[in-house]
Enzyme design. Structure first.
Site, PDB file in Angstrom:
ATOM      1  N   ASP A  67     -64.721 -64.619   5.457  1.00  0.00           N
ATOM      2  CA  ASP A  67     -64.059 -63.325   5.570  1.00  0.00           C
ATOM      3  C   ASP A  67     -63.084 -63.298   6.732  1.00  0.00           C
ATOM      4  OD1 ASP A  67     -66.149 -63.288   7.562  1.00  0.00           O
ATOM      5  OD2 ASP A  67     -67.437 -62.315   6.105  1.00  0.00           O
ATOM      6  N   ASP A 135     -78.209 -54.182   7.253  1.00  0.00           N
ATOM      7  CA  ASP A 135     -78.214 -53.397   6.019  1.00  0.00           C
ATOM      8  C   ASP A 135     -78.268 -54.268   4.773  1.00  0.00           C
ATOM      9  OD1 ASP A 135     -75.672 -54.449   6.065  1.00  0.00           O
ATOM     10  OD2 ASP A 135     -74.626 -52.530   5.892  1.00  0.00           O
ATOM     11  N   HIS A 137     -76.222 -56.895   4.076  1.00  0.00           N
ATOM     12  CA  HIS A 137     -74.960 -57.462   3.599  1.00  0.00           C
ATOM     13  C   HIS A 137     -74.882 -58.957   3.897  1.00  0.00           C
ATOM     14  CE1 HIS A 137     -73.443 -56.655   7.811  1.00  0.00           C
ATOM     15  NE2 HIS A 137     -72.875 -57.824   7.583  1.00  0.00           N
ATOM     16  N   GLU A 142     -70.934 -55.152   1.542  1.00  0.00           N
ATOM     17  CA  GLU A 142     -71.802 -54.080   1.988  1.00  0.00           C
ATOM     18  C   GLU A 142     -72.649 -53.562   0.815  1.00  0.00           C
ATOM     19  OE1 GLU A 142     -72.075 -53.547   5.021  1.00  0.00           O
ATOM     20  OE2 GLU A 142     -70.185 -53.630   6.097  1.00  0.00           O
TER      21      GLU A 142
END
Length: 241
Positions: A67, A135, A137, A142
């Site tokens: 990313d 979370d 991810h 996400e």
């Protein structure tokens, strides 16, 4: 899915480096998928040590990052283009031109994502390093990301912004938009290697290993992969049965 529980983060790094090194030495032209963030750093330091002290060679490798932040030029110290070089690739013998990342400053971000996705898929990643967010991810996929998603622009969850604020000196400076390989792209790699350390990762680890495959925990897609290895320290493994 193979689950390996080690005692400490240092032990996790050694085990992960063993797996990466096996791919580096076992393929004619190895393709590495590299992750940034805090968790892989001890693994990168161990690989650097093996390069310097044991002759582990990366000269035949190519590497692709997961990313990049939108709007950060490659020279920005917090761009992932710069970060992976500072933390890993500049310290081994992989050519700089062989380390690739999506261009977060491209005029047409959708076209850049499509180009990068085609290139990653065509090259074929042998081993993809992954971390997992609090979370659930992976990459910047996400919660809510489609399980078959490809490389695309996306918006960071507020929790991820908070988690990454330590790198930018505060939340206000964290870019809100990123380019990320999608879950479908990640699943095309030959071997997925996810690392998690620390008590804060116990919840997402339990969800990705033992919960349903669901978009609420993007990392749960590892359950769909024929060769996924999860390496944990004792704290990150605390939620497992």
């Amino acid at each position: 899915m193979e689950i390996i529980v080690e005692r400490t983060p240092a032990d996790v790094a050694v085990t992960a480096a063993d797996i990466v090194a096996a791919h580096v030495t076992g393929a004619e032209r190895p393709v590495l998928g590299l992750a940034t963030g805090s968790t892989p750093l001890p693994t990168y330091r161990e690989l650097i040590r093996r390069h310097r002290e044991e002759g582990l060679r990366f000269a035949r490798c190519r590497a692709y990052l997961l990313d990049e932040y939108v709007g950060l030029p490659a020279a920005h110290p917090q761009s992932y283009h710069a970060t992976i070089r500072r933390e890993f690739t500049a310290h081994v013998d992989i050519p700089d031109a062989a380390v690739h990342s999506p261009d977060g400053t491209a005029a047409d971000l959708a076209a850049e994502c499509a180009r990068y996705d085609r290139e990653v898929t065509a090259q074929g990643v042998d081993v993809q390093l992954l971390g997992v967010g609090t979370d659930g991810h992976i990459g910047f996929n996400e919660p809510g990301s489609a399980l078959d998603s490809t490389t695309r622009p996306t918006t960071l969850h507020p929790q991820t912004v908070r988690d990454n604020s330590r790198f930018f000196g505060g939340e206000d400076a964290v870019p809100r938009h990123v380019l990320t390989q999608g879950l479908g792209t990640i699943l095309r790699a030959g071997h997925l290697l996810l690392l998690a350390t620390g008590a804060a990762k116990a919840g997402p680890v339990a969800a990705l290993v033992g919960g349903p495959v669901t978009t609420t925990c993007p990392a749960s897609v590892l359950q769909l992969h024929p060769r996924a290895t999860v390496v944990l320290d004792a704290e990150a493994a605390a939620g497992l049965g």
